[in-house]
Design a protein around this motif. Structure first.
Motif, PDB file in Angstrom:
ATOM      1  N   ARG A  40       4.028   2.832   3.607  1.00 33.82           N
ATOM      2  CA  ARG A  40       2.619   2.173   3.537  1.00 33.82           C
ATOM      3  C   ARG A  40       2.273   1.557   2.128  1.00 33.82           C
ATOM      4  NH1 ARG A  40       3.918   2.001   8.131  1.00 33.82           N
ATOM      5  NH2 ARG A  40       2.489   2.853   9.860  1.00 33.82           N
ATOM      6  N   ALA A  41       1.213   0.916   1.866  1.00 36.96           N
ATOM      7  CA  ALA A  41       0.761   0.376   0.825  1.00 36.96           C
ATOM      8  C   ALA A  41      -0.707   0.967   0.405  1.00 36.96           C
ATOM      9  CB  ALA A  41       0.668  -1.021   0.572  1.00 36.96           C
ATOM     10  N   ILE A  42      -1.078   1.168  -0.852  1.00 36.10           N
ATOM     11  CA  ILE A  42      -2.449   1.617  -1.091  1.00 36.10           C
ATOM     12  C   ILE A  42      -3.462   0.482  -1.349  1.00 36.10           C
ATOM     13  CG2 ILE A  42      -1.843   3.962  -1.927  1.00 36.10           C
ATOM     14  CD1 ILE A  42      -2.833   2.885  -4.723  1.00 36.10           C
ATOM     15  N   SER A  43      -2.704  -0.536  -1.291  1.00 39.86           N
ATOM     16  CA  SER A  43      -3.296  -2.078  -1.478  1.00 39.86           C
ATOM     17  C   SER A  43      -2.890  -3.087  -0.432  1.00 39.86           C
ATOM     18  CB  SER A  43      -3.097  -2.622  -2.935  1.00 39.86           C
ATOM     19  OG  SER A  43      -1.944  -3.214  -3.056  1.00 39.86           O
ATOM     20  N   LYS A  44      -3.803  -4.021  -0.283  1.00 40.88           N
ATOM     21  CA  LYS A  44      -3.404  -5.098   0.587  1.00 40.88           C
ATOM     22  C   LYS A  44      -3.076  -6.262   0.035  1.00 40.88           C
ATOM     23  CE  LYS A  44      -6.782  -3.279   4.186  1.00 40.88           C
ATOM     24  NZ  LYS A  44      -7.386  -3.798   5.394  1.00 40.88           N
ATOM     25  N   ILE A  74      -2.003   1.410   4.230  1.00 41.32           N
ATOM     26  CA  ILE A  74      -2.189   2.889   4.708  1.00 41.32           C
ATOM     27  C   ILE A  74      -3.640   2.726   5.675  1.00 41.32           C
ATOM     28  CG2 ILE A  74      -3.390   3.827   2.877  1.00 41.32           C
ATOM     29  CD1 ILE A  74      -1.686   6.286   3.708  1.00 41.32           C
ATOM     30  N   SER A  75      -3.680   3.389   6.665  1.00 39.00           N
ATOM     31  CA  SER A  75      -4.957   3.328   7.415  1.00 39.00           C
ATOM     32  C   SER A  75      -5.247   4.723   7.842  1.00 39.00           C
ATOM     33  CB  SER A  75      -5.012   2.433   8.756  1.00 39.00           C
ATOM     34  OG  SER A  75      -3.846   3.400   9.545  1.00 39.00           O
ATOM     35  N   GLU A  76      -6.683   4.953   8.286  1.00 38.83           N
ATOM     36  CA  GLU A  76      -6.980   6.320   8.743  1.00 38.83           C
ATOM     37  C   GLU A  76      -6.001   6.983   9.744  1.00 38.83           C
ATOM     38  OE1 GLU A  76     -10.929   8.717   9.663  1.00 38.83           O
ATOM     39  OE2 GLU A  76     -10.848   6.784   9.555  1.00 38.83           O
ATOM     40  N   LEU A  77      -5.634   6.055  10.727  1.00 35.65           N
ATOM     41  CA  LEU A  77      -4.639   6.596  11.777  1.00 35.65           C
ATOM     42  C   LEU A  77      -3.678   7.018  11.283  1.00 35.65           C
ATOM     43  CD1 LEU A  77      -4.280   6.579  14.839  1.00 35.65           C
ATOM     44  CD2 LEU A  77      -3.346   4.550  14.960  1.00 35.65           C
ATOM     45  N   ASP A  83       2.767  13.885   9.331  1.00 36.97           N
ATOM     46  CA  ASP A  83       2.853  15.360   8.739  1.00 36.97           C
ATOM     47  C   ASP A  83       2.837  15.028   7.327  1.00 36.97           C
ATOM     48  OD1 ASP A  83       3.051  16.708  11.266  1.00 36.97           O
ATOM     49  OD2 ASP A  83       5.119  15.543  11.411  1.00 36.97           O
ATOM     50  N   PHE A  84       3.442  14.348   6.541  1.00 34.64           N
ATOM     51  CA  PHE A  84       3.564  14.430   5.076  1.00 34.64           C
ATOM     52  C   PHE A  84       3.204  12.909   4.844  1.00 34.64           C
ATOM     53  CE2 PHE A  84       6.303  17.791   6.312  1.00 34.64           C
ATOM     54  CZ  PHE A  84       6.142  18.817   5.150  1.00 34.64           C
ATOM     55  N   ILE A  85       2.521  12.738   3.806  1.00 31.53           N
ATOM     56  CA  ILE A  85       2.053  11.329   2.969  1.00 31.53           C
ATOM     57  C   ILE A  85       2.463  11.491   1.568  1.00 31.53           C
ATOM     58  CG2 ILE A  85       0.304   9.963   2.652  1.00 31.53           C
ATOM     59  CD1 ILE A  85      -1.040  10.884   5.265  1.00 31.53           C
ATOM     60  N   ILE A  86       3.574  10.910   1.173  1.00 29.18           N
ATOM     61  CA  ILE A  86       4.066  11.212  -0.110  1.00 29.18           C
ATOM     62  C   ILE A  86       3.792   9.911  -0.859  1.00 29.18           C
ATOM     63  CG2 ILE A  86       6.455  11.641  -0.993  1.00 29.18           C
ATOM     64  CD1 ILE A  86       7.248  13.096   1.403  1.00 29.18           C
ATOM     65  N   GLY A  87       2.962  10.054  -2.052  1.00 31.62           N
ATOM     66  CA  GLY A  87       2.962   9.106  -3.103  1.00 31.62           C
ATOM     67  C   GLY A  87       4.040   9.070  -4.164  1.00 31.62           C
ATOM     68  N   MET A  88       4.349   7.893  -4.561  1.00 24.83           N
ATOM     69  CA  MET A  88       5.188   7.696  -5.505  1.00 24.83           C
ATOM     70  C   MET A  88       4.804   7.906  -7.003  1.00 24.83           C
ATOM     71  SD  MET A  88       7.562   7.294  -3.154  1.00 24.83           S
ATOM     72  CE  MET A  88       9.217   6.815  -3.730  1.00 24.83           C
ATOM     73  N   ASP A  89       3.450   8.005  -7.255  1.00 26.91           N
ATOM     74  CA  ASP A  89       3.105   8.044  -8.491  1.00 26.91           C
ATOM     75  C   ASP A  89       1.597   8.701  -8.318  1.00 26.91           C
ATOM     76  OD1 ASP A  89       1.147   5.941  -8.481  1.00 26.91           O
ATOM     77  OD2 ASP A  89       2.695   4.595  -9.221  1.00 26.91           O
ATOM     78  N   LYS A  97      -5.922  11.005  -2.023  1.00 30.31           N
ATOM     79  CA  LYS A  97      -6.654  12.231  -1.967  1.00 30.31           C
ATOM     80  C   LYS A  97      -8.334  11.906  -1.754  1.00 30.31           C
ATOM     81  CE  LYS A  97      -3.699  15.672  -4.247  1.00 30.31           C
ATOM     82  NZ  LYS A  97      -3.714  16.591  -5.547  1.00 30.31           N
ATOM     83  N   GLN A  98      -8.406  10.819  -2.129  1.00 23.73           N
ATOM     84  CA  GLN A  98     -10.080  10.385  -2.080  1.00 23.73           C
ATOM     85  C   GLN A  98     -10.203   9.866  -0.562  1.00 23.73           C
ATOM     86  OE1 GLN A  98     -11.321   7.617  -5.072  1.00 23.73           O
ATOM     87  NE2 GLN A  98     -10.181   8.585  -6.581  1.00 23.73           N
ATOM     88  N   PHE A  99      -9.031   9.371   0.120  1.00 22.78           N
ATOM     89  CA  PHE A  99      -9.211   8.910   1.423  1.00 22.78           C
ATOM     90  C   PHE A  99      -9.979   9.741   2.304  1.00 22.78           C
ATOM     91  CE2 PHE A  99      -8.169   6.674   5.318  1.00 22.78           C
ATOM     92  CZ  PHE A  99      -7.945   5.501   4.918  1.00 22.78           C
TER      93      PHE A  99
END
Length: 154
Positions: A40-44, A74-77, A83-89, A97-99
């Motif tokens: 997923r993306a953190i932006s649209k 990415i969404s709240e769902l 189980d794991f949400i892995i950020g690349m940077d 973490k703010q979500f």
């Protein structure tokens, strides 16, 4: 089954690359029934767009086909489902973490603990990104398998 979500800024370079190489890796090892990988993306900004052509070019020799993949934010769902949400940077991690006021912090991990997986959209170096992702694959698979064993004990 362990569900893993890779996340980057636009979901057209790094996170789909990670999704593709992990899917290929577990298929090759006969473990695909134990894992589910997405990205997923953190932006649209890129929502609905295909994977970057140079990412596709980098993956094609490895028989990884992401031609039908489209960028998705990415969404709240997703925080509930994976189980794991892995950020690349680090910027991805800060956003994740703010979500939902940090309610899902225990699921959030940085791909490389001390070093960003640099965005090839910016650097132009798709080979470096591929190498960084593949270099840490075994470490992640071991971590995921440990989680599977822990779930079986519960």
């Amino acid at each position: 089954m362990i569900k893993v979500l890779f996340v980057c800024l636009g979901n057209i370079c790094r996170s789909p690359m990670a999704e593709g190489v992990f899917k290929a890796y577990v298929k090759e090892k006969g473990l695909e029934d134990k894992f589910h990988f997405e990205s997923r993306a953190i932006s649209k900004w890129e929502e609905g767009r295909p994977v970057h052509p140079k990412t596709l070019e980098k993956l094609t020799p490895h028989q990884i086909d992401l031609t039908t993949k489209r960028s998705k934010a990415i969404s709240e769902l997703d925080f509930l489902d994976y189980d794991f949400i892995i950020g690349m940077d680090k910027k991805n991690i800060d956003f994740l973490k703010q979500f939902d006021d940090g309610a899902f912090r225990n699921k959030i991990h940085m791909y490389n603990k001390f070093k960003d997986v640099k965005d090839p959209y910016v650097t132009g170096n798709f080979e470096e990104t591929y190498q960084r992702i593949t270099k840490s694959m075994d470490k992640w698979i071991k971590k995921f398998e440990k989680t599977i064993k822990e779930k079986q004990v519960e």
